[in-house]
Design an enzyme around this catalytic site. Structure first.
Site, mmCIF file in Angstrom:
data_model
loop_
_atom_site.group_PDB
_atom_site.id
_atom_site.type_symbol
_atom_site.label_atom_id
_atom_site.label_comp_id
_atom_site.label_asym_id
_atom_site.label_seq_id
_atom_site.Cartn_x
_atom_site.Cartn_y
_atom_site.Cartn_z
ATOM 1 N N GLY A 8 25.035 25.492 14.468
ATOM 2 C CA GLY A 8 25.041 26.861 14.347
ATOM 3 C C GLY A 8 25.594 27.570 13.049
ATOM 4 N N ASP B 281 40.163 36.849 15.782
ATOM 5 C CA ASP B 281 38.582 37.072 15.998
ATOM 6 C C ASP B 281 38.464 36.201 17.268
ATOM 7 O OD1 ASP B 281 35.940 37.685 15.975
ATOM 8 O OD2 ASP B 281 35.593 36.264 14.489
ATOM 9 N N ASP C 280 38.655 28.426 14.934
ATOM 10 C CA ASP C 280 38.675 29.724 13.695
ATOM 11 C C ASP C 280 39.870 30.424 13.825
ATOM 12 O OD1 ASP C 280 36.272 28.838 12.595
ATOM 13 O OD2 ASP C 280 35.107 30.192 13.711
ATOM 14 N N ARG D 288 32.335 33.214 21.313
ATOM 15 C CA ARG D 288 31.714 32.683 20.207
ATOM 16 C C ARG D 288 32.719 31.416 19.358
ATOM 17 N NH1 ARG D 288 31.942 37.911 19.116
ATOM 18 N NH2 ARG D 288 33.536 38.231 17.326
ATOM 19 N N ASN D 289 33.999 31.655 19.276
ATOM 20 C CA ASN D 289 34.904 30.984 18.430
ATOM 21 C C ASN D 289 36.007 30.329 19.662
ATOM 22 O OD1 ASN D 289 34.268 32.036 16.161
ATOM 23 N ND2 ASN D 289 35.580 33.639 16.284
ATOM 24 N N GLU E 155 27.783 27.618 7.865
ATOM 25 C CA GLU E 155 27.172 26.844 9.115
ATOM 26 C C GLU E 155 28.110 25.821 9.573
ATOM 27 O OE1 GLU E 155 22.498 27.027 7.295
ATOM 28 O OE2 GLU E 155 23.665 25.222 6.702
#
Length: 510
Positions: free
Chosen positions: A246, A359, A377, A363-364, A252
């Site tokens: 991803g 965040d 992350d 997605r993390n 990336e």
């Protein structure tokens, strides 16, 4: 040896490496019976503290490592590298196969020989929900069991047993005399005696105990090898990039292979997209934080572009994609609550360490084998102390993920663990809707305006009121009124509990 007694010398000689400090190396673990069920018998020819048994298989990653199989006996000679011990293989089959007999081993793969932790049926301080998940894995049959530390009683134990696809839990009582029992009618001096008895006869249990539960969740070593414990800048030529997984704001993510032996994830930094010092700060934070629900950093390559950050590999990618690809075909409420509880557990650890994420979103969060979910992350946060509250002041050039950001963080550009809790509520929305975009159809500006009017995401279709109630708690307007991650973790882990599930008459325990 001076005036030492010859008989005593013959007793100590086999374990001399455990007592003598050579070339500055510390001694092996102190001889102790703290974790044992009974003291070492007087006739034992060696102190138990030096000898360990392997809990899992391990394949050597470097020429200095030592391969072994679950159940193998090892003598630990040096514990100076944190997380990596120097050991000698004691199995004759290793010598016969030409295998290396001495080398470094991951310390979390072994337990002291003849200790409770070395028993194949002892799973330590896992929670009831985790015990159920492990027993329900394919491969376990009726009668499969494990013993774990009690969640509700310090120093106590619980027995979890699989019966016809259902997991039953029993409280193992500890009497004042130190004996173990389910009822006072029959007592046992050790847990090993307890297990031995109930594997022969059910004697009041729902089923006779069979094989110990399979230990399918093999822990990740804390480092690539003992050399990267402190020196974690590695040669980028030792890393192969195999498949792109991803891409994101900073670069990336690739599936890779280190040293031709170890699967890893490789996160690259786009040149010019972020201050390299910020990236290295992320790496430093990740390296120092160790928790089963956080992605473990292994190493970095920073001497040339693109910078690499090497972490453990989670083969199923991001939770967002995982949810969207399933769309409810296999993932249902039980799994969704489990996802949320695991993320809350990782965030509770960050909370305890006074770190913030900034965040937190689906997605993390990354997905591994056997339904394992880990927060990634988290190192993008910067921790400051202001008025006794840990905050992060956003740099103007960094874009805000508005739909996941707490109103006060949008307004002041300062983040706290309570703004992470707000983001967690949005993450719960993503989980229950299988990855749908929150505030669908709204721009960031519209979201900011709506939030200023005390607007909240509505209860999604098929979302239970209890689950939505947790979301609303996270979205309290006043940050101090939002729950802690520790409280959220407990609430989610106990989500399906009912008082009737654990009656004293049946001796079930939480």
């Amino acid at each position: 040896m001076g005036n030492i007694c010859p008989r005593l010398w013959e007793y100590l000689k086999p374990c001399l490496p455990c007592f003598v400090r050579e070339a500055g190396k510390p001694v092996a673990p102190e001889v102790t019976t703290e974790n044992a069920e009974s003291p070492c018998p007087p006739e034992a020819p060696r102190p138990r503290g030096c000898y360990f048994v392997a809990l899992f298989d391990y394949q050597a990653r470097t020429a200095e490592d030592l391969s072994f199989h679950a159940g193998d006996k090892l003598q630990v000679l040096d514990t100076s590298p944190e997380g990596w011990w120097f050991a000698r293989h004691l199995e004759t089959r290793a010598a016969g196969s030409g295998q290396r007999l001495e080398g470094y081993i991951p310390s979390n793969y072994v337990a002291e020989d003849r200790s409770l932790q070395a028993e194949p049926w002892f799973f330590g301080a896992i929670k009831r929900a985790d015990a159920e998940k492990q027993l329900l894995y394919s491969g376990n049959q009726t009668g499969a069991f494990l013993i774990r530390e009690s969640e509700s009683e310090k120093g106590g134990f619980a027995l979890s047993v699989l019966v016809e696809g259902v997991v039953k839990h029993y409280k193992i009582r500890r009497l004042d005399e130190g004996e173990f029992c389910l009822t006072r009618r029959r007592t046992f001096i050790t847990l090993s005696e307890f297990v031995s008895h109930y594997t022969k006869i059910s004697d009041g249990l729902c089923v006779k105990l069979g094989k110990p539960c399979l230990k399918v969740q093999v822990p990740a070593p804390f480092d690539l090898s003992y050399k990267t414990v402190d020196q974690w800048e590695i040669d980028r030529n030792s890393v192969q990039l195999l498949k792109r997984l991803g891409s994101g704001q900073f670069g990336e993510v690739w599936e890779g292979l280190w040293n031709n032996t170890t699967p890893v994830a490789v996160k690259t930094l786009k040149p010019g997209s972020m201050d390299p010092n910020d990236f290295l700060r992320e790496a430093q934070i990740m390296k120092s934080l160790r928790h089963p629900k956080l992605i473990q950093l292994y190493a970095v390559c920073t001497l040339e572009d693109p910078i690499y950050i090497i972490t453990e590999l989670m083969r199923h990618g991001s939770l967002l994609e995982y949810l969207q690809n399933d769309a409810g075909s296999k993932i249902h409420l039980t799994q969704q609550v489990d996802m949320a509880a695991q993320v809350a557990s990782g965030m509770a650890y960050l909370e305890s360490q006074n770190y913030i994420h900034r965040d937190l979103a689906a997605r993390n969060v990354l997905v591994g084998e056997h339904n394992i979910y880990k927060v990634a992350d988290f190192g993008l946060a910067r921790v400051f102390k202001v008025d006794n509250e840990d905050i992060y002041e956003l740099k103007h050039e960094v874009k805000l993920p508005v739909k996941w950001t707490a109103p006060e963080a949008i307004r002041t550009k300062k983040f706290s663990i309570k703004s992470d809790v707000w983001s967690f509520g949005v993450l719960l929305y993503e989980i229950i809707t299988y990855g749908k975009m929150p505030y669908s159809g709204m721009t960031g500006a519209q979201v900011i305006q709506k939030l200023s009017q005390n607007y909240r995401l509505p209860q999604p279709p098929n979302c239970p009121p209890q689950f939505y109630s947790i979301m609303l708690q996270c979205w309290s307007a006043e940050p101090r009124e939002r729950p802690t991650f520790e409280a959220l973790c407990c609430e989610l882990e106990d989500y399906f509990e009912t008082d009737s599930s654990y009656s004293d008459a049946n001796n079930w325990v939480k």
